[in-house]
Design an enzyme around this catalytic site. Structure first.
Site, PDB file in Angstrom:
ATOM      1  N   ARG A 150     -36.741 -24.985   4.526  1.00 14.02           N
ATOM      2  CA  ARG A 150     -36.132 -26.071   5.300  1.00 14.02           C
ATOM      3  C   ARG A 150     -36.740 -26.130   6.693  1.00 14.02           C
ATOM      4  O   ARG A 150     -36.836 -25.108   7.390  1.00 14.02           O
ATOM      5  CB  ARG A 150     -34.626 -25.835   5.392  1.00 14.02           C
ATOM      6  CG  ARG A 150     -33.870 -26.879   6.195  1.00 14.02           C
ATOM      7  CD  ARG A 150     -33.735 -28.176   5.416  1.00 14.02           C
ATOM      8  NE  ARG A 150     -32.591 -28.956   5.883  1.00 14.02           N
ATOM      9  CZ  ARG A 150     -32.608 -29.784   6.921  1.00 14.02           C
ATOM     10  NH1 ARG A 150     -33.712 -29.929   7.627  1.00 14.02           N
ATOM     11  NH2 ARG A 150     -31.525 -30.445   7.255  1.00 14.02           N
ATOM     12  N   GLY A 207     -24.934 -28.255   5.549  1.00 16.07           N
ATOM     13  CA  GLY A 207     -24.109 -28.988   4.605  1.00 16.07           C
ATOM     14  C   GLY A 207     -24.392 -28.626   3.165  1.00 16.07           C
ATOM     15  O   GLY A 207     -23.485 -28.613   2.324  1.00 16.07           O
ATOM     16  N   SER A 220       0.805  -1.223   0.000  1.00 16.62           N
ATOM     17  CA  SER A 220       0.000   0.000   0.000  1.00 16.62           C
ATOM     18  C   SER A 220       0.840   1.276   0.000  1.00 16.62           C
ATOM     19  O   SER A 220       0.296   2.366  -0.201  1.00 16.62           O
ATOM     20  CB  SER A 220      -0.930   0.010   1.224  1.00 16.62           C
ATOM     21  OG  SER A 220      -1.839  -1.064   1.177  1.00 16.62           O
ATOM     22  N   GLY A 277      -3.807  -7.851 -12.416  1.00 19.22           N
ATOM     23  CA  GLY A 277      -4.854  -8.454 -13.222  1.00 19.22           C
ATOM     24  C   GLY A 277      -4.657  -8.182 -14.701  1.00 19.22           C
ATOM     25  O   GLY A 277      -4.268  -7.077 -15.098  1.00 19.22           O
ATOM     26  N   GLU A 318      -7.597  -2.672  -3.786  1.00 19.63           N
ATOM     27  CA  GLU A 318      -7.964  -1.255  -3.769  1.00 19.63           C
ATOM     28  C   GLU A 318      -7.690  -0.641  -2.394  1.00 19.63           C
ATOM     29  O   GLU A 318      -8.340   0.324  -1.995  1.00 19.63           O
ATOM     30  CB  GLU A 318      -9.431  -1.059  -4.169  1.00 19.63           C
ATOM     31  CG  GLU A 318      -9.703  -1.313  -5.642  1.00 19.63           C
ATOM     32  CD  GLU A 318      -8.977  -0.347  -6.553  1.00 19.63           C
ATOM     33  OE1 GLU A 318      -8.872   0.840  -6.215  1.00 19.63           O
ATOM     34  OE2 GLU A 318      -8.501  -0.789  -7.614  1.00 19.63           O
ATOM     35  N   ASP A 326      -5.830  -2.051   1.580  1.00 15.31           N
ATOM     36  CA  ASP A 326      -6.151  -2.818   2.778  1.00 15.31           C
ATOM     37  C   ASP A 326      -7.081  -1.986   3.655  1.00 15.31           C
ATOM     38  O   ASP A 326      -6.898  -0.789   3.841  1.00 15.31           O
ATOM     39  CB  ASP A 326      -4.860  -3.144   3.536  1.00 15.31           C
ATOM     40  CG  ASP A 326      -5.132  -3.819   4.857  1.00 15.31           C
ATOM     41  OD1 ASP A 326      -5.317  -3.086   5.857  1.00 15.31           O
ATOM     42  OD2 ASP A 326      -5.164  -5.046   4.905  1.00 15.31           O
TER      43      ASP A 326
END
Length: 654
Positions: A322, A412, A156, A189, A435, A437
């Site tokens: 559920r 699960g 940074s 990137g 961008e 920390d």
């Protein structure tokens, strides 16, 4: 709407959510843009499955192909000038990026690298010669590039970058050199496979080795598909996530580029080697340059909020399907979302996501106003930089927490890749550190609070900030902040005199904001006192003093941002006409505010702002709010407008 037998009674009237109306409110002025992105996401929904089924290299190529395909629709170029093929609307470009986060995050980040970082650097740091030469092909996706700032050894600390650009006046060229492995460009990137050009940040050196600080240069890294002479590129390989993005390392061995390769909006070098800049101070010049790149932080924050929405939509819809354990012999197994603990796990996160959505609206508007010239002055830019940094930090931490909690809430089944949590967790994890920390970004927020964007702000490093603050009275520091008033004036907001925080209703927004303001200002005064005491009384070096109080610095910045997030939500509510939707959002605003106070109840109790009884009352109120939100929870996540194809999750929501 799913009803809940356990919903509160006692005369309480449950609001009914008008989903289309709420969706319209959330999409705001960029509804058309968001609709285009949603349509493109549905058209290319197969990428979610391809992320799991394609090989490493094949998936990278698929992501590149999708980025170019989306570019042809206009959704990725909205922030560029119309004369080069863009849409001329910075706010629209952020809205498009945010919405793209409903889908595969490798595609999102590839778009951010190509159009936000690489294209944005050319636009914001370059001049007409660069715009004409590159922007049309960048916007179309024909010319792929990368943003080569980060170095292995400096992170940074951009001002300390090791890459060097030395000017050769005789040949009118810059010579780009990587002196050692600490200075290699890393995690870049687009670098490993697809970039032809790089915007390279390097120390500019003129005659005699005189350094003018960090500047940006356009450097070819591939020619005719092959790595350019003098350039070495290494693939970063597989990562925790985002494996559709080709991150790489770059070294430069005396690579020569013409003088015109310098992105010269803020500084230039004449053919003879004379340096010139309209900004005299080197530090201010540097921070001005970085300030033009704030769009990346705004984009990442918005992307994080929408990634959180996907996780919550899946987990909430699962929780009303559920069943688990019998509530009683007659009722049979109970729905997950009817359990108080399950409500406590998910619904405050839903409320915070809404709050961050509205906070993101504020920072997006600020960005649009500054970059469109509507409100472009030094104060507005400093405020934008601070708010963008803080919103990005809170939003990305929130995404990490939310996605994990939602995964656990789905048991699960949430662990299966088909149900999206594997990709969401892996791909969004990096948001907290790229961008900027988050802890470093909150230091930027705190510096703005302590100096209130003083005229010296642009020239201050941490040591300068410490020296500046220690030269002021503590009361002056408080007066210079954007926070409202000290306790003596805060209590005027509410009935109850000295006992305002004990007498006011917990669901009174004025009370909630007053609590957060008090915490922020008390912390700010404490940081200022610690800085002054360390330097003046204990005669400790300012750098050592800052290190000792760094935890307090981060805490006050976070407190400041939490107050701004609540204010954004409250302002949105205030502007709404009376309706059931306003009632529903009011429940979420209260839930977000009270859980924020509850989470830091130890601080409020230590500083005399909460009694034990009041603290318990807040927890009871939070539980009651969860019960009130429970019947409309599905409607609230449906209002986000996430295409069903993006939720996927056949095992969870059918």
């Amino acid at each position: 709407m799913v009803t809940n037998a356990a919903a509160p009674s006692n005369g309480y009237v449950q609001p009914e959510v008008d989903i289309p109306a709420l969706a319209e409110l959330l999409d705001g002025e960029y509804a058309e843009v968001r609709a285009l992105v949603r349509a493109n996401l549905v058209t290319h929904a197969s990428v979610l499955e391809e992320a799991e089924s394609l090989g490493f290299d094949e998936f990278r190529e698929r992501v590149r192909e999708l980025v170019v395909t989306m570019a042809a629709t206009g959704q990725t170029g909205m922030g560029f000038p119309q004369e080069y093929g863009g849409g001329g609307d910075v706010g629209a470009s952020i809205a498009a990026f945010e919405t793209l986060a409903f889908g595969d995050l490798s595609v999102l980040v590839k778009v951010g690298v190509q159009f936000g970082l690489f294209g944005g650097a050319l636009l914001q740091l370059g001049t007409e010669r660069h715009h004409k030469a590159y922007l049309p092909d960048v916007i179309s996706g024909k010319l792929m590039g990368c943003f080569a700032m980060t170095e292995t050894g400096h992170g940074s600390n951009v001002q300390a970058l090791g890459t060097v650009a030395t000017y050769d006046a005789e040949r009118q060229e810059f010579v780009i050199t990587t002196p050692d492995d600490h200075a290699r460009k890393d995690y870049i990137g687009n670098a490993a496979r697809h970039a032809r050009l790089a915007v390279v940040f390097a120390q500019l050196e003129l005659d005699g080795g005189r350094s003018e600080g960090v500047h940006a240069f356009v450097v070819p890294i591939r020619v005719d598909g092959e790595v350019a002479p003098g350039v070495r590129i290494e693939d970063d390989g597989r990562k925790m996530g985002l494996n559709g993005v080709d991150n790489g390392r770059i070294w430069f061995d005396g690579v020569r580029v013409p003088r015109e390769a310098l992105l010269n909006r803020f500084a230039d070098v004449s053919p003879e080697g004379t340096y010139s800049s309209p900004i005299e101070s080197p530090d201010r010049r540097f921070f001005t340059m970085l300030g033009t790149l704030v769009q990346g932080r705004v984009s990442v924050g918005g992307g994080a909020v929408n990634a959180s929405k996907v996780a919550l939509a899946i987990a909430t819809k699962y929780a009303v399907r559920r069943r688990q354990f019998e509530a009683d012999a007659e009722a049979g197994e109970q729905l997950l979302l009817d359990y108080g603990m399950h409500q406590r796990r998910l619904l405050p996160l839903l409320a915070h996501t809404y709050a961050l959505h509205f906070a993101q609206d504020v920072v997006r508007t600020q960005l649009h106003e500054v970059f469109s010239g509507i409100k472009d002055d030094e104060r507005a830019r400093r405020e934008l930089e601070s708010r963008a940094a803080g919103t990005k930090a809170l939003a990305t931490w929130h995404a990490t927490r939310t996605i994990q909690e939602c995964r656990e809430a789905c048991g699960g089944a949430g662990y299966l890749a088909v149900n999206r949590f594997a990709a969401l967790k892996a791909d969004s994890d990096i948001f907290t550190t790229f961008e900027g920390d988050n802890h470093v970004l909150l230091q930027l927020v705190a510096k703005g609070l302590l100096t209130h964007y003083a005229s010296e702000f642009e020239d201050m490093d941490q040591l300068g900030m410490v020296r500046f603050v220690t030269g002021l009275a503590v009361e002056t520091v408080i007066e210079r902040t954007s926070a409202h008033k000290l306790l003596e004036r805060v209590r005027d907001l509410l009935p109850g005199g000295d006992d305002w925080d004990q007498e006011a209703g917990l669901l009174d927004t004025r009370y909630q904001l007053a609590m957060l303001r008090y915490r922020e200002e008390h912390m700010l005064a404490g940081v200022a006192r610690r800085l002054k005491r360390g330097v003046e009384d204990q005669k400790v070096h300012p750098g050592t003093v800052f290190s000792r109080v760094q935890d307090h610095v981060i805490a006050v910045a976070r407190a400041h941002m939490e107050r701004l997030v609540l204010e954004a939500f409250a302002d949105k509510l205030r502007a709404m006409p009376d309706s059931d939707n306003k009632v529903a959002l009011g429940l979420l605003c209260d839930l977000s505010a009270l859980t924020t106070i509850e989470a830091d109840r130890a601080w409020f109790m230590e500083h005399g702002r909460l009694t034990v009884q009041r603290s318990k009352a807040i927890s009871r109120e939070v539980n009651d709010l969860c019960r009130k939100v429970r019947p409309i929870a599905v409607d609230l996540v449906d209002a986000w407008g996430i295409p069903s194809e993006m939720l996927r999750s056949p095992d969870l929501i059918g």
